[in-house]
Design a protein around this motif. Structure first.
Motif, PDB file in Angstrom:
ATOM      1  N   PHE A   4       4.979  12.820   7.433  1.00  0.00           N
ATOM      2  CA  PHE A   4       4.869  11.730   6.457  1.00  0.00           C
ATOM      3  C   PHE A   4       3.557  11.846   5.678  1.00  0.00           C
ATOM      4  O   PHE A   4       2.482  11.979   6.257  1.00  0.00           O
ATOM      5  CB  PHE A   4       4.917  10.394   7.204  1.00  0.00           C
ATOM      6  CG  PHE A   4       5.104   9.185   6.331  1.00  0.00           C
ATOM      7  CD1 PHE A   4       6.351   8.579   6.231  1.00  0.00           C
ATOM      8  CD2 PHE A   4       4.040   8.623   5.635  1.00  0.00           C
ATOM      9  CE1 PHE A   4       6.530   7.432   5.457  1.00  0.00           C
ATOM     10  CE2 PHE A   4       4.203   7.495   4.857  1.00  0.00           C
ATOM     11  CZ  PHE A   4       5.458   6.899   4.764  1.00  0.00           C
ATOM     12  N   LEU A   5       3.666  11.810   4.356  1.00  0.00           N
ATOM     13  CA  LEU A   5       2.505  12.029   3.488  1.00  0.00           C
ATOM     14  C   LEU A   5       2.298  10.851   2.543  1.00  0.00           C
ATOM     15  O   LEU A   5       3.211  10.446   1.827  1.00  0.00           O
ATOM     16  CB  LEU A   5       2.693  13.310   2.678  1.00  0.00           C
ATOM     17  CG  LEU A   5       1.568  13.702   1.713  1.00  0.00           C
ATOM     18  CD1 LEU A   5       0.236  13.841   2.430  1.00  0.00           C
ATOM     19  CD2 LEU A   5       1.935  15.016   1.007  1.00  0.00           C
ATOM     20  N   THR A   6       1.088  10.316   2.548  1.00  0.00           N
ATOM     21  CA  THR A   6       0.709   9.202   1.683  1.00  0.00           C
ATOM     22  C   THR A   6      -0.238   9.692   0.594  1.00  0.00           C
ATOM     23  O   THR A   6      -1.179  10.443   0.877  1.00  0.00           O
ATOM     24  CB  THR A   6       0.001   8.100   2.506  1.00  0.00           C
ATOM     25  OG1 THR A   6       0.926   7.562   3.450  1.00  0.00           O
ATOM     26  CG2 THR A   6      -0.517   6.988   1.605  1.00  0.00           C
ATOM     27  N   ALA A   7       0.009   9.277  -0.629  1.00  0.00           N
ATOM     28  CA  ALA A   7      -0.907   9.586  -1.738  1.00  0.00           C
ATOM     29  C   ALA A   7      -1.776   8.377  -2.041  1.00  0.00           C
ATOM     30  O   ALA A   7      -1.286   7.242  -2.073  1.00  0.00           O
ATOM     31  CB  ALA A   7      -0.123   9.978  -2.981  1.00  0.00           C
ATOM     32  N   LEU A   8      -3.062   8.623  -2.258  1.00  0.00           N
ATOM     33  CA  LEU A   8      -3.987   7.594  -2.709  1.00  0.00           C
ATOM     34  C   LEU A   8      -4.368   7.913  -4.144  1.00  0.00           C
ATOM     35  O   LEU A   8      -5.038   8.918  -4.403  1.00  0.00           O
ATOM     36  CB  LEU A   8      -5.246   7.564  -1.841  1.00  0.00           C
ATOM     37  CG  LEU A   8      -5.067   7.462  -0.320  1.00  0.00           C
ATOM     38  CD1 LEU A   8      -6.439   7.391   0.359  1.00  0.00           C
ATOM     39  CD2 LEU A   8      -4.212   6.267   0.051  1.00  0.00           C
ATOM     40  N   VAL A   9      -3.913   7.084  -5.070  1.00  0.00           N
ATOM     41  CA  VAL A   9      -4.275   7.237  -6.481  1.00  0.00           C
ATOM     42  C   VAL A   9      -5.530   6.394  -6.719  1.00  0.00           C
ATOM     43  O   VAL A   9      -5.476   5.163  -6.672  1.00  0.00           O
ATOM     44  CB  VAL A   9      -3.134   6.787  -7.408  1.00  0.00           C
ATOM     45  CG1 VAL A   9      -3.550   6.933  -8.874  1.00  0.00           C
ATOM     46  CG2 VAL A   9      -1.861   7.586  -7.129  1.00  0.00           C
ATOM     47  N   LEU A  10      -6.649   7.047  -6.954  1.00  0.00           N
ATOM     48  CA  LEU A  10      -7.925   6.344  -7.079  1.00  0.00           C
ATOM     49  C   LEU A  10      -8.087   5.779  -8.487  1.00  0.00           C
ATOM     50  O   LEU A  10      -8.183   6.531  -9.454  1.00  0.00           O
ATOM     51  CB  LEU A  10      -9.088   7.282  -6.757  1.00  0.00           C
ATOM     52  CG  LEU A  10      -9.040   7.991  -5.398  1.00  0.00           C
ATOM     53  CD1 LEU A  10     -10.368   8.707  -5.146  1.00  0.00           C
ATOM     54  CD2 LEU A  10      -8.726   7.031  -4.264  1.00  0.00           C
ATOM     55  N   ALA A  11      -8.114   4.448  -8.582  1.00  0.00           N
ATOM     56  CA  ALA A  11      -8.197   3.781  -9.879  1.00  0.00           C
ATOM     57  C   ALA A  11      -9.078   2.544  -9.811  1.00  0.00           C
ATOM     58  O   ALA A  11      -8.850   1.557 -10.504  1.00  0.00           O
ATOM     59  CB  ALA A  11      -6.795   3.399 -10.362  1.00  0.00           C
ATOM     60  N   ALA A  12     -10.103   2.590  -8.957  1.00  0.00           N
ATOM     61  CA  ALA A  12     -10.920   1.403  -8.717  1.00  0.00           C
ATOM     62  C   ALA A  12     -12.233   1.387  -9.494  1.00  0.00           C
ATOM     63  O   ALA A  12     -12.938   0.378  -9.490  1.00  0.00           O
ATOM     64  CB  ALA A  12     -11.229   1.277  -7.223  1.00  0.00           C
ATOM     65  N   GLY A  13     -12.574   2.487 -10.154  1.00  0.00           N
ATOM     66  CA  GLY A  13     -13.883   2.616 -10.778  1.00  0.00           C
ATOM     67  C   GLY A  13     -14.107   1.681 -11.956  1.00  0.00           C
ATOM     68  O   GLY A  13     -13.168   1.160 -12.558  1.00  0.00           O
TER      69      GLY A  13
END
Length: 197
Positions: A4-13
């Motif tokens: 099982f693979l989870t992606a973290l899309v970083l969009a907090a900046g």
């Protein structure tokens, strides 16, 4: 699907150098963030897609279209991307055996790159798998579950690269055979990206 693979899309900046949320800049009929989310959602290699929001989160969330992706709020976004790893790992499905890091301001990282990095990890279950663009390391970065505590313990920006640099013997690179995709930090970067379309 195994592993099982989870992606973290970083969009907090906070997009300080740009002066406005770069996640919302126009790109190919949508926004930078929506484009990145669409690439992740379109990949069958990803079992879960988490979009990590922080600065101007309400505004950003209201302007993007989420399919199967799920928003996660990083209240400590001013501490850098490492805080987004912690927020994402805390929210990830307990079945996650790996996390893939994607950047909201790097639209050139596409479904193909996501799939090839994921496939290399699933084939060998390496600790760290990264994309390589004509020899230059880039995203996606993929970290196996055994490194989740190390990711959560990082601090600051570009933090995941510290693990890559510290343990080159753990890294498997997957060559993409094309130039390194640019990211957007300044108006000059955005203009260059827009001109290349």
């Amino acid at each position: 699907m195994d592993s099982f693979l989870t992606a973290l899309v970083l969009a907090a900046g906070s997009s300080k150098r740009l002066g406005q949320p770069k996640q919302l800049l126009s790109y190919r009929g949508t926004t930078l963030l929506s484009w990145t989310i669409a690439q992740a959602e379109a990949s069958p290699a990803l079992d879960e897609v988490l979009v990590i929001l922080g600065h101007a989160s309400d505004t950003v969330l209201a302007s993007v279209t989420l399919g199967r992706a799920r928003p996660v709020l990083n209240t400590e976004f001013s501490e850098g991307c490492a805080a987004s790893y912690r927020a994402g790992l805390a929210a990830a499905d307990q079945r996650a055996e790996g996390v893939m890091i994607l950047l909201s301001d790097q639209p050139g990282v596409d479904v193909e790159a996501i799939g090839r990095v994921a496939a290399a990890w699933r084939a060998e279950r390496g600790r760290i798998v990264i994309a390589s663009y004509q020899g230059a390391p880039g995203h996606p970065l993929l970290f196996d579950r055994q490194l989740f505590p190390d990711l959560a313990a990082l601090h600051g920006d570009k933090a995941a690269w510290k693990l890559v640099d510290q343990r080159p013997d753990w890294v498997r690179s997957v060559e993409m055979g094309r130039p390194l995709p640019g990211d957007v930090d300044t108006w000059a970067d955005y203009t260059k990206l827009a001109d290349s379309e």
